[in-house]
Design an enzyme around this catalytic site. Structure first.
Site: not given
Ligand SMILES: NC(=O)c1ccc[n+]([C@@H]2O[C@H](COP(=O)([O-])OP(=O)(O)OC[C@H]3O[C@@H](n4cnc5c(N)ncnc54)[C@H](OP(=O)(O)O)[C@@H]3O)[C@@H](O)[C@H]2O)c1
Length: 302
Positions: A134, A138
């Site tokens: 992951y 990224k």
């Molecule tokens: N969560 C954490 O703790 C955390 C920490 C640090 C950084 N981040 C970063 O913050 C950002 C947002 O994270 P988050 O937790 O909000 O992520 P998330 O809830 O997993 O949201 C990602 C979204 O992208 C959609 N998606 C998946 N495949 C796709 C595709 N091929 N085309 C278009 N959309 C697609 C997903 O749909 P599905 O749900 O249907 O798959 C989901 O709605 C990410 O870049 C992540 O790396 C997150």
């Protein structure tokens, strides 16, 4: 107009609600416009931008299942590298600024400390060294975004939680209602970040830039202020959850080590981010993680 990609995810939903509240013109897409399909992105940009020019793209779409990624490298890379690269290319073609969200997992969690030294918060230009698929993908995405569209902001964040997706706070609140005792790791430190706080900072970058306040493009670190172990975070969630009436019974929280709680991928032991750069660029104070957790739990109680 802003194009919010990944608008149905945890952070994307939070940003969507904030943009609505602030009457910002925006359009949102999620899986229906697949970020791995460069043609689909181009077509959408052309159609959606016909009436109102897209001047900003915010990308929250990503492959975020950290453990699953270890056995699913190809798909993880398709989203986190190829998807990010495609969005960078699309932003460049339509001359939009891009805000791309990334992660503390690009670091190895040693806090850049030489042996015997205390770790210190990671700065934007510190050496990256991801320990899992992951984090690696990224990082590859970050590099491709910058290559394809130098007019980009990359925001690395950590330990994100919010109302609209699975996360540590939700899991804890559920388990604390189900079990009498839970074990939580005590040897990983980081900064919990309320998705709402990150959404506010993203909006501030856009508003400041649109109002002529020059904010240099590049990488920025953002998390809520302060740092803590998962164990201490769980204890605070318990206290706040109890007070808000969300947790309805006693639960004993027991500290354990990462070795006692094996996961598919090694998590960074220390993933605290230095936020001096974003604080200076936006002239902001960042809320502390405990203040934000209190606010967040209040919103969960209703
Ligand atoms: N969560 C954490 O703790 C955390 C920490 C640090 C950084 N981040 C970063 O913050 C950002 C947002 O994270 P988050 O937790 O909000 O992520 P998330 O809830 O997993 O949201 C990602 C979204 O992208 C959609 N998606 C998946 N495949 C796709 C595709 N091929 N085309 C278009 N959309 C697609 C997903 O749909 P599905 O749900 O249907 O798959 C989901 O709605 C990410 O870049 C992540 O790396 C997150």
């Amino acid at each position: 107009m802003i194009w919010l990609i990944g608008n149905k995810g945890m952070l994307g939903t939070e940003i969507s609600l904030l943009l609505k509240k602030h009457d910002c013109a925006f359009t949102g897409t999620d899986r229906e416009i697949d970020i791995t399909d460069v043609k689909a992105l181009a077509e959408y940009a052309q159609n959606a931008g016909r009436d109102k020019k897209i001047t900003w793209i915010i990308n929250c779409a990503a492959y975020t299942a950290v453990d699953k990624a270890e056995d699913d490298e190809k798909n993880c890379r398709r989203l986190n590298q190829l998807g990010a690269a495609n969005i960078g290319e699309c932003a460049n073609r339509i001359k939009a600024k891009l805000i791309h969200v990334s992660t503390d997992y690009v670091f190895d969690g040693q806090g850049n400390a030489a042996s015997g030294e205390q770790p210190r918060p990671y700065r934007e230009d510190d050496r990256t060294n991801p320990t899992g698929v992951y984090g690696l993908t990224k990082l590859e995405g970050e590099l491709d975004v910058m290559k394809n569209n130098p007019d980009s902001f990359i925001i690395r964040t950590s330990w994100l939680y919010g109302k609209h997706g699975g996360n540590f706070v939700h899991t804890m609140l559920r388990l604390m209602n189900e079990r009498n005792e839970i074990n939580v790791v005590n040897d990983q430190r980081g900064s919990p970040t309320w998705a709402f706080d990150l959404a506010c900072v993203i909006l501030k970058i856009i508003k400041n830039s649109d109002n002529g306040k020059e904010i240099p493009c590049g990488i920025y670190h953002f998390s809520d202020e302060g740092n803590i172990s998962w164990f201490d975070f769980a204890k605070e969630i318990y206290i706040e959850g109890r007070m808000a009436g969300i947790i309805k019974k006693d639960c004993h929280i027991v500290p354990c080590s990462s070795a006692e709680y094996p996961a598919r991928v090694k998590r960074p032991a220390y993933s605290v981010l230095d936020k001096s750069k974003i604080k200076a660029a936006l002239q902001i104070d960042i809320p502390s993680w405990d203040k934000s957790l209190k606010e967040y739990i209040k919103t969960c109680a209703f």
